[in-house]
Design a protein around this motif. Structure first.
Motif, PDB file in Angstrom:
ATOM      1  N   PRO A 179      19.860   1.836  -3.183  1.00 18.63           N
ATOM      2  CA  PRO A 179      19.495   0.536  -3.754  1.00 18.63           C
ATOM      3  C   PRO A 179      18.394   0.691  -4.794  1.00 18.63           C
ATOM      4  O   PRO A 179      17.541   1.567  -4.687  1.00 18.63           O
ATOM      5  N   GLN A 180      18.461  -0.162  -5.798  1.00 21.40           N
ATOM      6  CA  GLN A 180      17.409  -0.155  -6.823  1.00 21.40           C
ATOM      7  C   GLN A 180      17.299  -1.549  -7.425  1.00 21.40           C
ATOM      8  O   GLN A 180      18.259  -2.064  -7.992  1.00 21.40           O
ATOM      9  N   ASP A 181      16.130  -2.160  -7.291  1.00 18.85           N
ATOM     10  CA  ASP A 181      15.837  -3.458  -7.896  1.00 18.85           C
ATOM     11  C   ASP A 181      16.896  -4.508  -7.566  1.00 18.85           C
ATOM     12  O   ASP A 181      17.332  -5.268  -8.424  1.00 18.85           O
ATOM     13  N   GLY A 182      17.343  -4.532  -6.317  1.00 20.83           N
ATOM     14  CA  GLY A 182      18.312  -5.525  -5.890  1.00 20.83           C
ATOM     15  C   GLY A 182      19.748  -5.165  -6.146  1.00 20.83           C
ATOM     16  O   GLY A 182      20.650  -5.915  -5.771  1.00 20.83           O
ATOM     17  N   ALA A 183      19.989  -4.027  -6.784  1.00 18.83           N
ATOM     18  CA  ALA A 183      21.348  -3.603  -7.105  1.00 18.83           C
ATOM     19  C   ALA A 183      21.774  -2.461  -6.195  1.00 18.83           C
ATOM     20  O   ALA A 183      20.936  -1.688  -5.693  1.00 18.83           O
ATOM     21  N   LEU A 184      23.066  -2.342  -5.975  1.00 19.17           N
ATOM     22  CA  LEU A 184      23.636  -1.182  -5.296  1.00 19.17           C
ATOM     23  C   LEU A 184      24.021  -0.185  -6.373  1.00 19.17           C
ATOM     24  O   LEU A 184      24.954  -0.414  -7.154  1.00 19.17           O
ATOM     25  N   ALA A 191      26.963   9.692 -15.250  1.00 18.05           N
ATOM     26  CA  ALA A 191      27.004   8.241 -15.413  1.00 18.05           C
ATOM     27  C   ALA A 191      26.480   7.559 -14.164  1.00 18.05           C
ATOM     28  O   ALA A 191      26.273   8.197 -13.118  1.00 18.05           O
ATOM     29  N   ALA A 192      26.289   6.243 -14.274  1.00 22.29           N
ATOM     30  CA  ALA A 192      25.810   5.448 -13.143  1.00 22.29           C
ATOM     31  C   ALA A 192      26.436   4.064 -13.204  1.00 22.29           C
ATOM     32  O   ALA A 192      26.841   3.587 -14.271  1.00 22.29           O
ATOM     33  N   SER A 193      26.502   3.431 -12.043  1.00 27.68           N
ATOM     34  CA  SER A 193      26.955   2.048 -11.970  1.00 27.68           C
ATOM     35  C   SER A 193      25.966   1.266 -11.115  1.00 27.68           C
ATOM     36  O   SER A 193      25.257   1.828 -10.277  1.00 27.68           O
ATOM     37  N   ALA A 194      25.927  -0.048 -11.342  1.00 29.38           N
ATOM     38  CA  ALA A 194      25.040  -0.925 -10.576  1.00 29.38           C
ATOM     39  C   ALA A 194      25.804  -2.192 -10.240  1.00 29.38           C
ATOM     40  O   ALA A 194      26.295  -2.887 -11.135  1.00 29.38           O
ATOM     41  N   LEU A 195      25.905  -2.494  -8.948  1.00 27.85           N
ATOM     42  CA  LEU A 195      26.556  -3.707  -8.466  1.00 27.85           C
ATOM     43  C   LEU A 195      25.475  -4.719  -8.138  1.00 27.85           C
ATOM     44  O   LEU A 195      24.574  -4.448  -7.337  1.00 27.85           O
ATOM     45  N   LEU A 196      25.577  -5.886  -8.751  1.00 32.03           N
ATOM     46  CA  LEU A 196      24.517  -6.887  -8.637  1.00 32.03           C
ATOM     47  C   LEU A 196      25.150  -8.248  -8.374  1.00 32.03           C
ATOM     48  O   LEU A 196      26.218  -8.568  -8.900  1.00 32.03           O
ATOM     49  N   ALA A 197      24.490  -9.049  -7.537  1.00 31.83           N
ATOM     50  CA  ALA A 197      24.965 -10.390  -7.227  1.00 31.83           C
ATOM     51  C   ALA A 197      23.965 -11.423  -7.713  1.00 31.83           C
ATOM     52  O   ALA A 197      22.755 -11.186  -7.750  1.00 31.83           O
ATOM     53  N   GLU A 198      24.468 -12.587  -8.050  1.00 34.14           N
ATOM     54  CA  GLU A 198      23.645 -13.648  -8.635  1.00 34.14           C
ATOM     55  C   GLU A 198      22.433 -14.000  -7.783  1.00 34.14           C
ATOM     56  O   GLU A 198      21.323 -14.116  -8.293  1.00 34.14           O
ATOM     57  N   ASP A 199      22.617 -14.150  -6.486  1.00 29.94           N
ATOM     58  CA  ASP A 199      21.520 -14.500  -5.586  1.00 29.94           C
ATOM     59  C   ASP A 199      21.097 -13.333  -4.716  1.00 29.94           C
ATOM     60  O   ASP A 199      20.477 -13.523  -3.667  1.00 29.94           O
ATOM     61  N   GLY A 200      21.425 -12.139  -5.150  1.00 29.69           N
ATOM     62  CA  GLY A 200      21.093 -10.957  -4.368  1.00 29.69           C
ATOM     63  C   GLY A 200      22.009 -10.801  -3.168  1.00 29.69           C
ATOM     64  O   GLY A 200      22.815 -11.678  -2.843  1.00 29.69           O
ATOM     65  N   ARG A 262      22.413   6.439 -17.159  1.00 28.13           N
ATOM     66  CA  ARG A 262      21.485   6.655 -16.042  1.00 28.13           C
ATOM     67  C   ARG A 262      21.422   5.395 -15.187  1.00 28.13           C
ATOM     68  O   ARG A 262      21.843   4.310 -15.612  1.00 28.13           O
ATOM     69  N   ALA A 263      20.846   5.515 -14.019  1.00 27.84           N
ATOM     70  CA  ALA A 263      20.770   4.376 -13.104  1.00 27.84           C
ATOM     71  C   ALA A 263      19.996   3.217 -13.717  1.00 27.84           C
ATOM     72  O   ALA A 263      20.405   2.050 -13.603  1.00 27.84           O
ATOM     73  N   ASP A 264      18.861   3.508 -14.352  1.00 31.87           N
ATOM     74  CA  ASP A 264      18.082   2.437 -14.968  1.00 31.87           C
ATOM     75  C   ASP A 264      18.908   1.669 -15.997  1.00 31.87           C
ATOM     76  O   ASP A 264      18.827   0.439 -16.084  1.00 31.87           O
ATOM     77  N   ASP A 265      19.699   2.418 -16.783  1.00 36.63           N
ATOM     78  CA  ASP A 265      20.527   1.767 -17.799  1.00 36.63           C
ATOM     79  C   ASP A 265      21.557   0.854 -17.147  1.00 36.63           C
ATOM     80  O   ASP A 265      21.811  -0.266 -17.613  1.00 36.63           O
ATOM     81  N   ALA A 266      22.192   1.334 -16.073  1.00 36.27           N
ATOM     82  CA  ALA A 266      23.214   0.540 -15.400  1.00 36.27           C
ATOM     83  C   ALA A 266      22.631  -0.740 -14.819  1.00 36.27           C
ATOM     84  O   ALA A 266      23.229  -1.824 -14.922  1.00 36.27           O
ATOM     85  N   VAL A 267      21.454  -0.627 -14.210  1.00 28.36           N
ATOM     86  CA  VAL A 267      20.814  -1.811 -13.622  1.00 28.36           C
ATOM     87  C   VAL A 267      20.447  -2.817 -14.711  1.00 28.36           C
ATOM     88  O   VAL A 267      20.679  -4.026 -14.576  1.00 28.36           O
ATOM     89  N   LYS A 268      19.878  -2.347 -15.815  1.00 26.99           N
ATOM     90  CA  LYS A 268      19.512  -3.246 -16.910  1.00 26.99           C
ATOM     91  C   LYS A 268      20.748  -3.931 -17.484  1.00 26.99           C
ATOM     92  O   LYS A 268      20.732  -5.130 -17.778  1.00 26.99           O
ATOM     93  N   THR A 269      21.815  -3.172 -17.636  1.00 20.88           N
ATOM     94  CA  THR A 269      23.056  -3.746 -18.160  1.00 20.88           C
ATOM     95  C   THR A 269      23.574  -4.839 -17.247  1.00 20.88           C
ATOM     96  O   THR A 269      23.925  -5.942 -17.687  1.00 20.88           O
ATOM     97  N   ALA A 270      23.637  -4.544 -15.943  1.00 16.24           N
ATOM     98  CA  ALA A 270      24.133  -5.538 -14.988  1.00 16.24           C
ATOM     99  C   ALA A 270      23.249  -6.778 -14.981  1.00 16.24           C
ATOM    100  O   ALA A 270      23.747  -7.917 -14.958  1.00 16.24           O
ATOM    101  N   ARG A 271      21.951  -6.578 -15.028  1.00 14.22           N
ATOM    102  CA  ARG A 271      21.037  -7.719 -14.957  1.00 14.22           C
ATOM    103  C   ARG A 271      21.160  -8.596 -16.208  1.00 14.22           C
ATOM    104  O   ARG A 271      21.150  -9.823 -16.118  1.00 14.22           O
ATOM    105  N   ARG A 272      21.309  -7.981 -17.367  1.00 11.59           N
ATOM    106  CA  ARG A 272      21.436  -8.775 -18.595  1.00 11.59           C
ATOM    107  C   ARG A 272      22.750  -9.554 -18.617  1.00 11.59           C
ATOM    108  O   ARG A 272      22.800 -10.702 -19.066  1.00 11.59           O
TER     109      ARG A 272
END
Length: 726
Positions: A179-184, A191-200, A262-272
C-alpha cells in the motif's frame, strides 16, 4: 527486489483517501505484514474472446483495456505489446450466505460511447444485487477510469470488493505489492500500477494466486477476510480492496487503475484521474473519437441499416485503437492471447497476437485506407520501412518497438510493403531504395532444401514451407507494383529484372501448384501448396496442429489461389480458378446461421478441442484440435465476386461477415462449425479465438467500400493490365 527492501507500509484505512478524508473508519481492518506462501500459481491470461477494447484517441494516455465476460480483462501499458494486468473485477458478498465474482454473473456488455467511441457499460445480475460498470481511459494520462454502481435488490447490506491481478511487463509472476498513500500498488523492475478508490478502501489484502489471494480468502470464509496482508512478492500477486459502499445508502464509487514507470508515478497518475472524475474523462474520451471520425468519409451508402453503419464505424475504431502510441504505425493483430498463448507453454512470452505482422499490417493499412484514413496507412508503411532487416526482408513479426519476435521468412510479408506503397503512390527515392532491397531479397531467396523463390519458408498460415499460390500471387504483384513505382520515380531502367521474374512466375504458378490427378476433381485445381513444386507427385507432409498422420499434398486445398485473382495475376473467369472454387466449396465450406464460411484448409487443426477446450500443441493428452471457420474468407470471396461482376453475391458476403459480430461489434478470428461442441455452441458464432481480430475488421471495411465503388479498392490495376487485360 524483495519485500524486505520495501519501506514499512502505510495502513490503508488510516491514510487520507482520494476524496480528502482521513482517520480510521469504523470496522476498517488495517492491512499489515507480508503474505506467506509465494510465489503462487503460474500466471496465465484471460480468454481471448473480448467483448470490448478501448483506449483514448490521444497520445497522452498509454493505457488500453479489454473486456471479457463481466469484467475488465487484460490492460496494456506502456505499449500494445505489453500486458499490464490479467483482470480487474468486482466481488460482491453479504458476508454470510454468498460471495460472487461479477465475472461469474449474468452480464450484458453494451457499447455506449457517443459518436462511435469505444466506451462500454456492463450490467451484471447476481444473487440479490445488480452492478453497472462503465469504462474509459483518461485521455490526459495513463489510467483506466471505472464508474462502479452496485445496488442491493432485497435490502440486504452488501460488501463490494475490487479484485485486481497485476501482470506488469507482461509477466505476472514477478510482481511485488504494497500500500502507498491509500492506493494498492504493484510494481516490477519496469513498471508500476496503482489501484485507487474514490473514498478509499475500507479494508484490503494482497496474496498469492491460488494460495491466499483475496478471492481465495473470501470464497473459503463465506465472504469474510480473515487475513489482511499488506505486502507480497515477488510472485503472482493478487490485490483486493473493499469499497466504501453497501448497495443501499451508498451505491456508487469511482475506481482508477493508474500506471507509471515507478510507483510514485502510478499513484500520482491514479490520483489525478480520480480528481478529474469519471464523467469528465468520459466526455473528453468520447470527444476525441468523435473528432477523429469526423475527419473520415461517411460509411458507404450500401450500409443501409443503423447496425451495419455502427459495425463499420466500430471496425474503423478497432483498427485505429490497435495502433501503438509510442511507436506510430505499429498495428497489432489483436489485443488478446487466445488459448495456450495465454500461458508460456507455446512461446516463452505472452505473444504473438499483440505483435506486429507485416501481413496483418498490410491488411490493416488497406482497411484504413478504404475508410479514408490515408495518414494511418502511410504510418503503417513507414513503420514497415523502419523495421526492415538489413538483408531486405521483414521478420515474421516483431514487438511494437521493432524488436523481432519470430524470425521465419515469409515471402508474402516481404512483398506486402510493395503493394501498400503502390496503393499510396509512394515513389520517393528513400522508399524505392528500401523496396528494391526487399525485391532483391525475394529474387535471391533460396531455402535450406535448395528450392528457390517463389518457394517460401512459410506461407500465409505460417505452418508450412513450399510453393503457395497465395504467396506466389503476392510476390508477383509486389514486383510489378514496384516496377511501376520505379517508373513513376524516374528509375525505369531498373525494372526489367523485376518484371522478368514476375512474368516467369506468373507463367509457372500452375505448374507448381495445380494438380491434374488429385482425388477431389477430374479437372485441374489449385492445391493449398506443394512441398516440391510437383503437384501430381503425391508428396506427403504433416499438417501440424495435432495432426498425427502425414497427408498427400493433393488432398489439401484452400482458397489461397483467390489471391491470384484479387491481385490481378489471373482472370476471375480462369477455368482452373472456377474449378478450384467448386472444389473448395465442396471440401471446406460450411453453411451456418451466420451464412457461408470457410476453413483455412482441409484438415486444419488450429482451433479448439472437440469438447470446446482450448487449442494447444505438444501436450500428450491433447490428440485432436479442430480449426473452425474464418469470417475473413467471406470477405475475400466477396472481393472476388465483385471482380466477376456479381455485386449481389458480394453484398451477401458482407452480410455474412456482419452476422458474426458480437453485441458490442467485435469481429472474431473464427466462428463455430457444425462439429462438437455443437449444440452447446451455436454454429456461426464466435469461438474463443482472437477477438477482435484486426484483419477481420479490415476485411469488412474493404469489402464495404468496394461495394460502393463496384470493384475491390485494393486491386492493383497495374498487375491486371499486364496479365489479365492485355
Amino acid at each position: 527486489m524483495g519485500a524486505s527492501a520495501i519501506a514499512a507500509p502505510v495502513p490503508l484505512a488510516g491514510t487520507a483517501s482520494a476524496a480528502g478524508q482521513s482517520g480510521t473508519r469504523s470496522g476498517a481492518a488495517t492491512a499489515a505484514g507480508e503474505a506467506p506462501g509465494g510465489p503462487g500459481k503460474d500466471a496465465r491470461f484471460d480468454p481471448a474472446d473480448k467483448v470490448g477494447f478501448g483506449t483514448a484517441r490521444g497520445e497522452r494516455s498509454l493505457a488500453w483495456f479489454t473486456l471479457q465476460g463481466g469484467r475488465m480483462s487484460e490492460t496494456y501499458y506502456p505499449d500494445l505489446s505489453t500486458p499490464a494486468s490479467r483482470h480487474t473485477e468486482l466481488v460482491v458478498t453479504d458476508g454470510r450466505t454468498f460471495v460472487q465474482r461479477v465475472g461469474q454473473a449474468d452480464t450484458r456488455t453494451e457499447l455506449v460511447g457517443h459518436g462511435g467511441a469505444p466506451r462500454y457499460r456492463q450490467t451484471s445480475q447476481g444473487e440479490g444485487w445488480c452492478a453497472v460498470t462503465h469504462y474509459v481511459t483518461d485521455p490526459e494520462r495513463s489510467s483506466v477510469v471505472i464508474d462502479v454502481e452496485v445496488r442491493s435488490q432485497n435490502g440486504t447490506p452488501l460488501q463490494v470488493y475490487v479484485l485486481h491481478d497485476p501482470a506488469l511487463s507482461g509477466d505476472g509472476n514477478d510482481d511485488e505489492a504494497y500500500p502507498q498513500d491509500g492506493a494498492l500498488v504493484a510494481r516490477d523492475k519496469n513498471a508500476a500500477s496503482a489501484l485507487l478508490a474514490e473514498d478509499g478502501f475500507a479494508e484490503s489484502t494482497v496474496g498469492y494466486l491460488g494460495v491466499n489471494d483475496g478471492w481465495t480468502e473470501l470464497s473459503e470464509n463465506d465472504g469474510r477476510l480473515k487475513n489482511h496482508y499488506a505486502t507480497a512478492g515477488p510472485g503472482n500477486i493478487v490485490q483486493l480492496g473493499r469499497l466504501r459502499m453497501d448497495g443501499r445508502s451508498r451505491t456508487r464509487q469511482t475506481v482508477v487503475l493508474g500506471f507509471g514507470k515507478r510507483a510514485d508515478d502510478a499513484v500520482k497518475t491514479a490520483r489525478r484521474s480520480l480528481r478529474s472524475g469519471f464523467h469528465a474523462s468520459a466526455h473528453s474520451y468520447d470527444a476525441g473519437w468523435t473528432a477523429y471520425l469526423a475527419t473520415l468519409p461517411q460509411p458507404p451508402a450500401c450500409l443501409r441499416t443503423p447496425g451495419d453503419r455502427a459495425l463499420y464505424t466500430a471496425s474503423v475504431v478497432t483498427l485505429a485503437a490497435s495502433e501503438d502510441k509510442k511507436n506510430p504505425g505499429a498495428f497489432i493483430a489483436s489485443p488478446s492471447m487466445p488459448w495456450d498463448f495465454g500461458s508460456r507453454h507455446v512461446v516463452p512470452e505472452t505473444g504473438p497476437y499483440h505483435l506486429v505482422w507485416p501481413r496483418d499490417q498490410y491488411q490493416i493499412g488497406t482497411g484504413l485506407l478504404a475508410a479514408g484514413d490515408r495518414a494511418a496507412a502511410g504510418r503503417a508503411l513507414d513503420y514497415m520501412l523502419r523495421t526492415q532487416l538489413p538483408d531486405g526482408h521483414w521478420p515474421q513479426n516483431c514487438k511494437v518497438d521493432g524488436e523481432p519476435f519470430w524470425t521465419n521468412i515469409q515471402l508474402d510479408e516481404t512483398a506486402a510493403p510493395m503493394l501498400l506503397a503502390w496503393l499510396l503512390d509512394r515513389h520517393d527515392d528513400s522508399t524505392l531504395e528500401q523496396l528494391e532491397r526487399a525485391a532483391d531479397f525475394i529474387l535471391g531467396y533460396e531455402s535450406e532444401e535448395g528450392y528457390k523463390a517463389p518457394y517460401t519458408q512459410q506461407e500465409r498460415w505460417e505452418e508450412q514451407s513450399g510453393y503457395s499460390p497465395a504467396t506466389i500471387a503476392s510476390v508477383i504483384a509486389g514486383l510489378v507494383c514496384l516496377a511501376d513505382l520505379l517508373d513513376r520515380g524516374g528509375q525505369g531502367s531498373k525494372v526489367a529484372k523485376y518484371l522478368e521474374a514476375a512474368d516467369k512466375w506468373q507463367e509457372s504458378v500452375e505448374k507448381w501448384t495445380v494438380t491434374t490427378n488429385g482425388p477431389d476433381s477430374d479437372e485441374p485445381y489449385y492445391l493449398r501448396l506443394t512441398k516440391n513444386g510437383k503437384p501430381n507427385s503425391g508428396k506427403k507432409y504433416e499438417l501440424g496442429n495435432n495432426s498425427e498422420t502425414p497427408v498427400d499434398q493433393r488432398t489439401v486445398v484452400d482458397a489461397g489461389f483467390l489471391e491470384l485473382v484479387r491481385l490481378g495475376v489471373k482472370a476471375a473467369d480462369d477455368p482452373v480458378v472456377l474449378n478450384s472454387l467448386d472444389v473448395v466449396d465442396r471440401k471446406i465450406a460450411v453453411d451456418t446461421p451466420s451464412g457461408r464460411h470457410w476453413y483455412r484448409y482441409t484438415g486444419d487443426g488450429y482451433g479448439e478441442q472437440p469438447n470446446g477446450e482450448q487449442w494447444t500443441v505438444n501436450r500428450p493428452e491433447v490428440k485432436t484440435t479442430h480449426g473452425r471457420l474464418w469470417p475473413i474468407f467471406a470477405g475475400e470471396r466477396g472481393e472476388y465476386e465483385l471482380l466477376r461482376g456479381d455485386r449481389r453475391s458480394a453484398a451477401g458476403r458482407l452480410r455474412d461477415m456482419a452476422r458474426t459480430a458480437s453485441e458490442t461489434l467485435t469481429l472474431p478470428e473464427q466462428v463455430w462449425d457444425e462439429r462438437p461442441p455443437v449444440p452447446r455452441e451455436k454454429p456461426g458464432t464466435a469461438t474463443a479465438s482472437a477477438t477482435p481480430l484486426a484483419w477481420t475488421h479490415a476485411q469488412y471495411l474493404r469489402l464495404a467500400r468496394s461495394l460502393e465503388h463496384g470493384a475491390p479498392v485494393e486491386f492493383p490495376s497495374v498487375v491486371a493490365e499486364r496479365y489479365v487485360r492485355r
